[in-house]
Design an enzyme around this catalytic site. Structure first.
Site, PDB file in Angstrom:
ATOM      1  N   GLN A   1      -1.665   2.235   4.291  1.00  0.00           N
ATOM      2  CA  GLN A   1      -1.842   0.787   4.159  1.00  0.00           C
ATOM      3  C   GLN A   1      -0.493   0.107   3.965  1.00  0.00           C
ATOM      4  OE1 GLN A   1      -4.555   0.786   0.810  1.00  0.00           O
ATOM      5  NE2 GLN A   1      -3.250   2.219  -0.292  1.00  0.00           N
TER       6      GLN A   1
ATOM      7  N   ASP B   1      -3.563   2.299  -9.403  1.00  0.00           N
ATOM      8  CA  ASP B   1      -2.747   1.466 -10.297  1.00  0.00           C
ATOM      9  C   ASP B   1      -2.879   1.890 -11.749  1.00  0.00           C
ATOM     10  OD1 ASP B   1      -5.126   0.182 -11.357  1.00  0.00           O
ATOM     11  OD2 ASP B   1      -5.170  -1.036  -9.552  1.00  0.00           O
TER      12      ASP B   1
ATOM     13  N   ASP C   1      -6.588   9.344  -5.901  1.00  0.00           N
ATOM     14  CA  ASP C   1      -6.255   8.224  -5.004  1.00  0.00           C
ATOM     15  C   ASP C   1      -5.615   8.801  -3.735  1.00  0.00           C
ATOM     16  OD1 ASP C   1      -5.673   4.895  -5.578  1.00  0.00           O
ATOM     17  OD2 ASP C   1      -4.815   5.840  -3.796  1.00  0.00           O
TER      18      ASP C   1
ATOM     19  N   ASP D   1      -7.883  12.734  -0.652  1.00  0.00           N
ATOM     20  CA  ASP D   1      -9.078  12.041  -0.187  1.00  0.00           C
ATOM     21  C   ASP D   1     -10.195  12.180  -1.233  1.00  0.00           C
ATOM     22  OD1 ASP D   1     -11.255  11.064   1.131  1.00  0.00           O
ATOM     23  OD2 ASP D   1     -11.313  12.635   2.675  1.00  0.00           O
TER      24      ASP D   1
ATOM     25  N   ASP E   1     -13.142   2.847  -7.602  1.00  0.00           N
ATOM     26  CA  ASP E   1     -12.269   1.673  -7.701  1.00  0.00           C
ATOM     27  C   ASP E   1     -11.495   1.572  -6.396  1.00  0.00           C
ATOM     28  OD1 ASP E   1     -10.605  -0.356  -8.491  1.00  0.00           O
ATOM     29  OD2 ASP E   1      -9.313   0.929  -9.707  1.00  0.00           O
TER      30      ASP E   1
ATOM     31  N   SER F   1     -10.588  -0.074  -2.350  1.00  0.00           N
ATOM     32  CA  SER F   1     -10.326  -1.334  -1.658  1.00  0.00           C
ATOM     33  C   SER F   1     -11.538  -1.669  -0.789  1.00  0.00           C
ATOM     34  CB  SER F   1      -9.028  -1.223  -0.857  1.00  0.00           C
ATOM     35  OG  SER F   1      -9.037  -0.059  -0.070  1.00  0.00           O
ATOM     36  N   ASP F   2     -11.391  -2.643   0.065  1.00  0.00           N
ATOM     37  CA  ASP F   2     -12.510  -3.132   0.875  1.00  0.00           C
ATOM     38  C   ASP F   2     -13.033  -2.059   1.831  1.00  0.00           C
ATOM     39  OD1 ASP F   2     -11.633  -5.335  -0.395  1.00  0.00           O
ATOM     40  OD2 ASP F   2     -11.299  -6.553   1.369  1.00  0.00           O
TER      41      ASP F   2
END
Lengths: 285, 285
Positions: free
Chosen positions: B33, B88, B108, B141, B159, B161-162
């Site tokens: 990303q 984060d 993550d 993953d 948690d 992302s879109d």
């Protein structure tokens, strides 16, 4: 008229909400404010006063239902209601759905908002276009209107714009004293009080001012997508009924798109940061 | 680096949220990303992934507290927790505050998010900078990670992302089946599921997909000012405990800026338009 592709509300100089529009439908300057009406792609037709998004066809019920039905269902027998501001007719439409309400005064300072709403927002203003007998529309200063009345209303709803411009005097202790006097002995009032995230000072100051005048003051909220930070506050000031303990009466109008009996209680349940703002004056944002 | 004065998230082509910035702190493209870090005037330092506002220093607790403590206080004795995404460190920070939790895996897919958060967001990532013994950080993953584990976790927090980009596979029935298998017999999971105003399809589709796998699925919400329409949904899928009826356990970590015991119940009380979206598939926006 100037061709615009977007309208943006700047909540302050650091934060803006932008909506793409297909058409700027109308624009005029009245003695009181600058009025714009735009067709947005996301939320339908939008009313803008002095650059501030007021109401849109697609999201108006998130605001109009919550400012109207929460006080009207808390009061056990509301008969007489005063709406200050509310020239678009959305609050009057919701208030008139309560059969127990027999007399509604609406007093907006700007007659052009009323006329333009009738013309351009038929779904919001329909009660103004075909007013029931119990609805009385007045064009004039809501503060002066409330000052002349004593011991008359059960509920006062202050559907005003921001505390700058024509709505400024509606955020003062003097006005709350007039409103207290205009209410019957178990009356209550509700005022829209901006965002507890982006306008923390307004929320805190109104809470303090109302607490100087009324024995019970509680904040509740709705989600209004076209407003800054969307979490929108309403301040309810009451002589007798406390929304934290009183049960709402039965017989809410149906159908509703936002309000329900469970929301009547849960909308008063506040996150810690709002309680700290109200009760300790501590700002988080 | 290109000088920018504003950052805008376009929730879709018709609706944008703009924040004034003083400084673009960092920008890079990872295999997964595009990462941007900007200092905004309204909400402090902001993490942006693929153009979407993720978290900011000033509003992060509206999200991290609510995605973490609602499931962890509903479960009567949570010991093992899996966090998927969350690079984060904000969710891990909140989860590690629960003394009963003895084992936390965080997985993550993008190690750069973890590293940049450690460098640029110390208040959010502090648990990653000084990890307690119970916290295990994995770069990889999350779907594959969950698939390898059976009957192990009490709570899984997604948690992500879109549902476009690296998070896409986390919004599928296949993934929910893996997560179901990875949970103990009274386990539960929570996933962030976008806005019930601006992303109504996502909310509806996840609700349906989870209902095919879990016996109990409930939506709750928080107010996240940097997200589109700010009303943000979380979907809780549970094998045994129903948040509408189960009492939360005692002993929530203190202090909190958003969460409290009353919010634990009230955040599940939904306006009519959201109930109609979930249970009848009717969209209002």
């Amino acid at each position: 008229m100037e061709e615009k592709k977007y309208v943006t509300e700047w909540a302050n100089k650091n934060l803006g909400l932008t909506l793409k529009i297909t058409n700027m439908v109308h624009e005029e300057q009245t003695p009181f404010q600058h009025i714009e009406i735009a067709d947005t792609l996301e939320y339908g037709r939008l009313l803008i006063l002095d650059g501030v998004f007021q109401t849109s066809v697609k999201d108006e019920w998130t605001y109009h239902e919550m400012i109207s039905h929460v006080p009207l269902m808390l009061h056990p027998h509301p008969e007489r209601v005063l709406i200050i501001g509310g020239g678009d007719g959305g609050v009057a439409r919701e208030v008139c759905r309560h059969h127990c309400v027999t007399h509604v005064d609406l007093c907006d300072i700007d007659g052009r908002v009323i006329e333009l709403s009738k013309e351009y927002f038929p779904s919001i203003s329909k009660v103004l276009r075909n007013p029931p007998e119990k609805l009385h529309v007045h064009v004039g200063d809501g503060i002066a209107f409330a000052r002349k009345v004593k011991d008359f209303y059960d509920v006062i709803i202050i559907d005003c714009s921001d505390p700058i411009g024509p709505g400024e005097g509606l955020f003062t202790r003097d006005f709350y004293k007039s409103a207290f006097a205009a209410l019957r002995k178990d009356g209550l009032l509700v005022q829209q009080t901006e965002s507890p995230i982006v306008q923390q000072s307004t929320v805190h100051d109104v809470f303090e001012a109302m607490n100087d005048v009324f024995p019970i003051v509680r904040m509740y909220y709705s989600h209004v997508p076209i407003y800054p930070a969307c979490l929108h506050s309403f301040m309810l000031a009451s002589k007798v009924y406390d929304p934290l303990t009183a049960e709402p009466r039965d017989g809410a109008p149906e159908p509703m798109k936002y309000y329900n009996r469970h929301i009547q209680k849960s909308c008063f349940v506040l996150p810690n940061f709002i309680k700290e703002l109200l009760y300790k004056g501590q700002k988080s944002f």
